[in-house]
Design a protein around this motif. Sequence first.
Motif, PDB file in Angstrom:
ATOM      1  N   THR A 233      35.706  31.894  43.485  1.00 44.02           N
ATOM      2  CA  THR A 233      36.572  32.006  42.308  1.00 44.02           C
ATOM      3  C   THR A 233      37.930  31.360  42.561  1.00 44.02           C
ATOM      4  O   THR A 233      38.442  30.594  41.732  1.00 44.02           O
ATOM      5  N   ALA A 346      38.164  36.196  32.984  1.00 43.88           N
ATOM      6  CA  ALA A 346      36.949  36.739  33.594  1.00 43.88           C
ATOM      7  C   ALA A 346      37.116  38.231  33.887  1.00 43.88           C
ATOM      8  O   ALA A 346      36.233  39.041  33.615  1.00 43.88           O
ATOM      9  N   GLU A 350      34.998  41.065  32.022  1.00 43.62           N
ATOM     10  CA  GLU A 350      34.121  41.875  32.871  1.00 43.62           C
ATOM     11  C   GLU A 350      34.312  43.348  32.619  1.00 43.62           C
ATOM     12  O   GLU A 350      33.377  44.132  32.607  1.00 43.62           O
TER      13      GLU A 350
END
Lengths: 359, 359
Positions: A233, A346, A350
């Motif tokens: 990431t 993200a 999530e």
Amino acid sequence: MTGSGPGSPLGLHRVLDPAGVLPQAAWRLDASPGLWPDEVRVRVERLNLDAASFRQLRGATGGGAPAMRAEVCRIVAERGKMQNPVTGSGGMLTGVVEEAGADSPLGLAPGDRIATLVSLSLTPLVITDGLAAWDGRSEQVPCQGHAILFGRSIATVLPADLPGPLALAVMDVCGAPALTSRVTSQAAAGRTPPVVAVLGAAGKSGSLSAAAARKAGAGRVIGVVPTEDEAATLRASGLADEVVIADARDPVVLAAAVRGAGGPAAVTVVCVDVPGCEGGAVLATADGGTVIFFSMATSFTAAALGAEGVAADVTLLIGNGYVPGHAALALDLIRCEPGVRGIFEARVSESAPGGRAET
Amino acid sequence: MTGSGPGSPLGLHRVLDPAGVLPQAAWRLDASPGLWPDEVRVRVERLNLDAASFRQLRGATGGGAPAMRAEVCRIVAERGKMQNPVTGSGGMLTGVVEEAGADSPLGLAPGDRIATLVSLSLTPLVITDGLAAWDGRSEQVPCQGHAILFGRSIATVLPADLPGPLALAVMDVCGAPALTSRVTSQAAAGRTPPVVAVLGAAGKSGSLSAAAARKAGAGRVIGVVPTEDEAATLRASGLADEVVIADARDPVVLAAAVRGAGGPAAVTVVCVDVPGCEGGAVLATADGGTVIFFSMATSFTAAALGAEGVAADVTLLIGNGYVPGHAALALDLIRCEPGVRGIFEARVSESAPGGRAET
């Protein structure tokens, strides 16, 4: 209950127990909805629990939604604020201004959608919906109820160009990039551009701090993460010049990893929300350098004695969450740095209800 | 047990539990007397418990000599070091070098009378006399046994011109005046001489810090003490330009007292060994100023969130006990400043066996 006299800008008139302390240090606050003349009442929409508190709650309750809801409601009912009794920390909230007292200096009007930039640990709060819409899996907690802002509280109107949950996540950690920026600039002034190591660089405060360090003149940004997933990431984000995988709780491994990536660091930024990272952060830092501790899991004595114990002449900073201009600086980074924005989007998706569950 | 391979200069080879952490963070150390090649073994003469630990022990045991002795012996037997499990803190010790490993870089020889300048919280220690000579009333504990120094430990040969107990008391807190001096000098550079407030200025670290601040260029030293007795002591010492009486745990009273004496302070030095002084220290400090927390009773979260909660743009420093030259600076102050020496001599004699009991 409405206050008849002038309120204290610090909120001292809301402290029930023990008397005389500041709201942050109090065990219990008066969270009744009536306003003192300089206060503001907010209709709460969402709480953002701080990472250390969320982790503690999940561990203590097992993480199931009913148990998580019950525990947060119990704390708030008992204390009049959402201050985790174990970690001492809180988080922040978003909502809509319901009423502003005639003498409030905050410049807010009914209908403004705002985020608080003072901790939940000192913000009078009442929850009215039992947190029914929270699945217990996210630090962001849909919530109905009200909260009170004091004369000297800080709040900011939410930007129109960013989704609410994203803006909330940014505001929650905006003190970290602001202080990182200041310390990096000072280290860079008139000298070789400094090496900055960010522990937990793939997280929210970590990614913002890495971006802030580079913008403030860091010569090299070393991002430290615990797993290969987070390393991928971070590499994809482009925020770090070097990405290393190390357990920040293992001082020898951490220090060696940072050295191997071009360290030791002139500035080490601790954004890891687990206990036991003090010694490693000190060892990863060059003599004359600075460690900034943002993690609420930091132990004061471990940091002080750990540095002394290895004869390290490093400046140890407690990460003050308030730096003038902090919200604007962080929002600017999220707008201009796609790498930061990607990490935040993200993380927010999530943890959003219906999103991918953390396992 | 003697080490066959090279020891870690950080003492990692002495960590029994949990594996991989630094000695300061460890639960239990190997305190066996055999030396690794870079270690030094010291025959202990006296422990100096840190103030926060001593206060906690006295509260928890009731303060009677047998109970105090038993509790310290129990901790050391269990942990292999004198680290108070509640406060996390230790103290330091004096003794005589018994054996120095062939590779020790510390420059010590058998027979040298030394003080350790690293915390007891990371120093392997065995007590062999049950602390029979300790009356439990003093932080200074006559003690027989041995202690181990690592390659990177710091120790200093005791000065010949000062009584041992006095030198020990000075060494114990010598990080405070050194860091106060550095921060005050920085605040003074090219600007108006700064106002420095010292909370607990009639104590050991406080009186040294007040003297260091003045010498480093403070324009005004404000000494804050809790009682009229301590105020009289501080006035007689001449170390403060202004002496004010205030409870440092009451933020509003403290901030008003410091302002009334010429504040707010550019630098606030916290030398009070009771919890709950974080908010007051922040409020007593001017925007752009610095708070240095030396008290081991400081809460990391209370300091970080307390400053954020009142929107205070202050730098919050964890008082690192190691600053190069700290022992020499403190010894110089005790030699040259009769006000400091008077406070130390009174404190050391009060707490010595046969001296006036603390009540």
